[in-house]
Design a protein around this motif. Structure first.
Motif, PDB file in Angstrom:
ATOM      1  N   SER A 206      -8.179   2.112 -13.148  1.00  0.00           N
ATOM      2  CA  SER A 206      -7.158   2.656 -12.250  1.00  0.00           C
ATOM      3  C   SER A 206      -6.838   4.115 -12.544  1.00  0.00           C
ATOM      4  O   SER A 206      -6.243   4.797 -11.699  1.00  0.00           O
ATOM      5  CB  SER A 206      -5.867   1.831 -12.371  1.00  0.00           C
ATOM      6  OG  SER A 206      -6.085   0.475 -12.027  1.00  0.00           O
ATOM      7  N   THR A 207      -7.232   4.617 -13.710  1.00  0.00           N
ATOM      8  CA  THR A 207      -6.781   5.921 -14.162  1.00  0.00           C
ATOM      9  C   THR A 207      -7.429   7.116 -13.472  1.00  0.00           C
ATOM     10  O   THR A 207      -6.726   8.063 -13.097  1.00  0.00           O
ATOM     11  CB  THR A 207      -6.965   6.034 -15.692  1.00  0.00           C
ATOM     12  OG1 THR A 207      -6.271   4.961 -16.324  1.00  0.00           O
ATOM     13  CG2 THR A 207      -6.434   7.350 -16.212  1.00  0.00           C
TER      14      THR A 207
ATOM     15  N   ILE B  72      -3.664   6.240  -5.768  1.00  0.00           N
ATOM     16  CA  ILE B  72      -3.522   4.930  -6.406  1.00  0.00           C
ATOM     17  C   ILE B  72      -4.461   3.954  -5.710  1.00  0.00           C
ATOM     18  O   ILE B  72      -4.339   3.712  -4.513  1.00  0.00           O
ATOM     19  CB  ILE B  72      -2.069   4.434  -6.346  1.00  0.00           C
ATOM     20  CG1 ILE B  72      -1.174   5.347  -7.184  1.00  0.00           C
ATOM     21  CG2 ILE B  72      -1.972   2.989  -6.839  1.00  0.00           C
ATOM     22  CD1 ILE B  72       0.283   4.955  -7.172  1.00  0.00           C
ATOM     23  N   ASP B  73      -5.406   3.418  -6.440  1.00  0.00           N
ATOM     24  CA  ASP B  73      -6.409   2.502  -5.889  1.00  0.00           C
ATOM     25  C   ASP B  73      -5.971   1.065  -6.160  1.00  0.00           C
ATOM     26  O   ASP B  73      -6.080   0.582  -7.287  1.00  0.00           O
ATOM     27  CB  ASP B  73      -7.763   2.776  -6.528  1.00  0.00           C
ATOM     28  CG  ASP B  73      -8.888   1.983  -5.876  1.00  0.00           C
ATOM     29  OD1 ASP B  73      -8.595   1.043  -5.119  1.00  0.00           O
ATOM     30  OD2 ASP B  73     -10.064   2.317  -6.136  1.00  0.00           O
ATOM     31  N   ILE B  74      -5.485   0.395  -5.128  1.00  0.00           N
ATOM     32  CA  ILE B  74      -5.021  -0.981  -5.304  1.00  0.00           C
ATOM     33  C   ILE B  74      -6.133  -1.999  -5.047  1.00  0.00           C
ATOM     34  O   ILE B  74      -5.877  -3.206  -5.012  1.00  0.00           O
ATOM     35  CB  ILE B  74      -3.813  -1.291  -4.388  1.00  0.00           C
ATOM     36  CG1 ILE B  74      -4.190  -1.141  -2.919  1.00  0.00           C
ATOM     37  CG2 ILE B  74      -2.635  -0.404  -4.738  1.00  0.00           C
ATOM     38  CD1 ILE B  74      -3.096  -1.608  -1.978  1.00  0.00           C
TER      39      ILE B  74
ATOM     40  N   VAL C 122      -8.713  -2.247  -7.155  1.00  0.00           N
ATOM     41  CA  VAL C 122      -9.392  -2.471  -8.430  1.00  0.00           C
ATOM     42  C   VAL C 122      -9.502  -3.966  -8.742  1.00  0.00           C
ATOM     43  O   VAL C 122     -10.564  -4.461  -9.128  1.00  0.00           O
ATOM     44  CB  VAL C 122      -8.662  -1.727  -9.568  1.00  0.00           C
ATOM     45  CG1 VAL C 122      -9.143  -2.216 -10.935  1.00  0.00           C
ATOM     46  CG2 VAL C 122      -8.891  -0.230  -9.442  1.00  0.00           C
TER      47      VAL C 122
ATOM     48  N   THR D 293      -7.218   2.030   0.372  1.00  0.00           N
ATOM     49  CA  THR D 293      -7.546   1.010  -0.625  1.00  0.00           C
ATOM     50  C   THR D 293      -6.892  -0.333  -0.307  1.00  0.00           C
ATOM     51  O   THR D 293      -7.388  -1.372  -0.746  1.00  0.00           O
ATOM     52  CB  THR D 293      -7.150   1.470  -2.036  1.00  0.00           C
ATOM     53  OG1 THR D 293      -5.755   1.798  -2.071  1.00  0.00           O
ATOM     54  CG2 THR D 293      -7.950   2.703  -2.431  1.00  0.00           C
TER      55      THR D 293
ATOM     56  N   TYR E   4      -8.823  -3.692  -0.246  1.00  0.00           N
ATOM     57  CA  TYR E   4      -8.251  -4.863  -0.929  1.00  0.00           C
ATOM     58  C   TYR E   4      -8.404  -6.113  -0.052  1.00  0.00           C
ATOM     59  O   TYR E   4      -8.873  -7.160  -0.509  1.00  0.00           O
ATOM     60  CB  TYR E   4      -6.785  -4.573  -1.217  1.00  0.00           C
ATOM     61  CG  TYR E   4      -6.014  -5.669  -1.917  1.00  0.00           C
ATOM     62  CD1 TYR E   4      -5.597  -6.813  -1.231  1.00  0.00           C
ATOM     63  CD2 TYR E   4      -5.670  -5.550  -3.250  1.00  0.00           C
ATOM     64  CE1 TYR E   4      -4.882  -7.811  -1.869  1.00  0.00           C
ATOM     65  CE2 TYR E   4      -4.948  -6.543  -3.899  1.00  0.00           C
ATOM     66  CZ  TYR E   4      -4.551  -7.665  -3.194  1.00  0.00           C
ATOM     67  OH  TYR E   4      -3.850  -8.647  -3.837  1.00  0.00           O
TER      68      TYR E   4
ATOM     69  N   THR F  56     -13.757   5.285 -10.725  1.00  0.00           N
ATOM     70  CA  THR F  56     -12.848   4.137 -10.730  1.00  0.00           C
ATOM     71  C   THR F  56     -13.577   2.859 -10.331  1.00  0.00           C
ATOM     72  O   THR F  56     -13.404   1.805 -10.949  1.00  0.00           O
ATOM     73  CB  THR F  56     -11.661   4.400  -9.779  1.00  0.00           C
ATOM     74  OG1 THR F  56     -10.712   5.241 -10.446  1.00  0.00           O
ATOM     75  CG2 THR F  56     -10.957   3.111  -9.386  1.00  0.00           C
TER      76      THR F  56
ATOM     77  N   ALA G 157     -14.191  -0.414 -12.584  1.00  0.00           N
ATOM     78  CA  ALA G 157     -13.722  -1.705 -12.068  1.00  0.00           C
ATOM     79  C   ALA G 157     -14.839  -2.745 -12.121  1.00  0.00           C
ATOM     80  O   ALA G 157     -14.595  -3.929 -12.377  1.00  0.00           O
ATOM     81  CB  ALA G 157     -13.203  -1.551 -10.639  1.00  0.00           C
TER      82      ALA G 157
ATOM     83  N   THR H 114      -4.286  -6.085 -10.301  1.00  0.00           N
ATOM     84  CA  THR H 114      -4.103  -4.813  -9.608  1.00  0.00           C
ATOM     85  C   THR H 114      -2.819  -4.106 -10.021  1.00  0.00           C
ATOM     86  O   THR H 114      -2.838  -2.988 -10.538  1.00  0.00           O
ATOM     87  CB  THR H 114      -4.120  -5.031  -8.095  1.00  0.00           C
ATOM     88  OG1 THR H 114      -5.395  -5.558  -7.708  1.00  0.00           O
ATOM     89  CG2 THR H 114      -3.893  -3.719  -7.363  1.00  0.00           C
TER      90      THR H 114
ATOM     91  N   ILE I 238      -1.697  -0.899 -12.865  1.00  0.00           N
ATOM     92  CA  ILE I 238      -0.971   0.333 -12.527  1.00  0.00           C
ATOM     93  C   ILE I 238       0.251   0.485 -13.416  1.00  0.00           C
ATOM     94  O   ILE I 238       0.571   1.591 -13.880  1.00  0.00           O
ATOM     95  CB  ILE I 238      -0.582   0.320 -11.037  1.00  0.00           C
ATOM     96  CG1 ILE I 238      -1.850   0.359 -10.169  1.00  0.00           C
ATOM     97  CG2 ILE I 238       0.313   1.516 -10.703  1.00  0.00           C
ATOM     98  CD1 ILE I 238      -1.598   0.174  -8.700  1.00  0.00           C
TER      99      ILE I 238
END
Length: 311
Positions: free
Chosen positions: A52-53, A63-65, A67, A124, A128, A209, A213, A236, A240
């Motif tokens: 996520s970083t 912000i990638d939700i 993952v 994202t 998801y 990322t 993942a 997820t 975060i």
């Protein structure tokens, strides 16, 4: 160096307190002989936090939700499609397949967020939902087992994938890309003026990322010893929270994978401690939310104080 570790101060303080509490509650579990197993238990969360970083460091609300669902899809494809259906058991095929699948999804997210310029959380979120449905289509119910070599990565060999990621990040930090990533996350206009290819750097952050993942998905598969279509998504938001707890600014440009890993270990120790007290999962959710809010506030205050000192 002192400024960097100053960002980790809150997370390190919590780590010490939680570690002492866990040692007092269950000293046998934390004996040196059990460290490999403990690391295997924590590895999927650490991997999700590391994954996520990069997009968060790239800024612009990155912000990638997706993952967690990437982890779930990787697990389903590796176990159901490649291992059980196709009979492929070699780590030299399954690991690259997992990483390539994750990187491809990251590239799709990056294209949507940086080229099409859809808001990252919206782009994202769409991924998801797509991945969640695709995973359930491939694997409606849990199935297994995983190859023996993969299950061993939840025990004696649990350090291996995390160690490789740490080594690769260490090497990446010594390339121009890392400086460009931090510059873009801090102030993309200034970075663009300085000649940094902002769009490309952010796109590569999404690919990175996705790649991480994919690795986290393999760690999850190793832990459960099978594939479960519903487990991955649970990581997820916790990931975060771990990133924020580890001193990574959600505005971008400040922090790193070390802080995210420390934050993930903190949450794992909190889970272990509350489980020892037979606390319900609802209380765990409250704890995660509280940690996220407190960490974000502390980081914002720290960043504000740093700006005033430079003014």
């Amino acid at each position: 160096m002192s400024r960097r570790f100053g960002r980790y101060g809150f997370a390190i303080g919590i780590l010490v307190v939680l570690l002492i509490a866990n040692l007092l509650m269950n000293p046998t579990r934390f004996m040196p002989g059990n460290w490999g197993t403990l690391l295997g238990l924590a590895a999927p969360l650490i991997g999700a936090a590391l994954a996520s970083t990069p997009v968060i460091l790239a800024g612009r609300g990155g912000i990638d939700i997706s993952v967690g669902p990437v982890m779930g899809l990787v697990s389903a494809v590796v176990i159901k499609v490649l291992y059980l259906d196709s009979g492929i058991a070699s780590p030299y095929i399954l690991w690259p397949a997992a990483l390539l699948l994750g990187a491809a999804i990251g590239a799709f997210n990056g294209f949507m967020a940086t080229v099409v310029r859809v808001q990252p959380i919206v782009a994202t979120l769409g991924t998801y939902l797509i991945l969640g449905g695709l995973t359930l289509t491939i694997l409606p119910a849990p199935i297994g087992p995983a190859p023996d070599w993969l299950k061993a990565m939840a025990g004696a060999w649990s350090f291996l994938p995390l160690g490789i990621i740490a080594a690769l990040w260490w090497a990446l930090c010594r390339t121009p890309f890392h400086g460009q990533l931090m510059a873009v996350g801090s102030d993309d206009r200034a970075a663009y003026t300085a000649g940094v290819p902002v769009t490309l750097v952010r796109f590569l952050a999404y690919v990175l990322t996705g790649l991480l993942a994919g690795a986290a998905g393999m760690m999850l598969t190793a832990l459960i010893g099978s594939a479960d279509p519903k487990v991955g998504a649970n990581y997820t938001l916790i990931a975060i929270a771990a990133v924020a707890l580890g001193g990574v600014s959600l505005a971008g440009g400040r922090g790193g994978l070390l802080g995210a890993a420390i934050g993930a270990v903190d949450i794992f120790l909190l889970q272990s401690l509350l489980t020892a007290f037979n606390v319900s999962t609802y209380v765990l959710q409250v704890a995660y939310g509280t940690i996220l809010v407190v960490a974000v506030v502390l980081i914002a205050l720290q960043d504000r104080s740093a700006k005033r000192s430079h003014a």
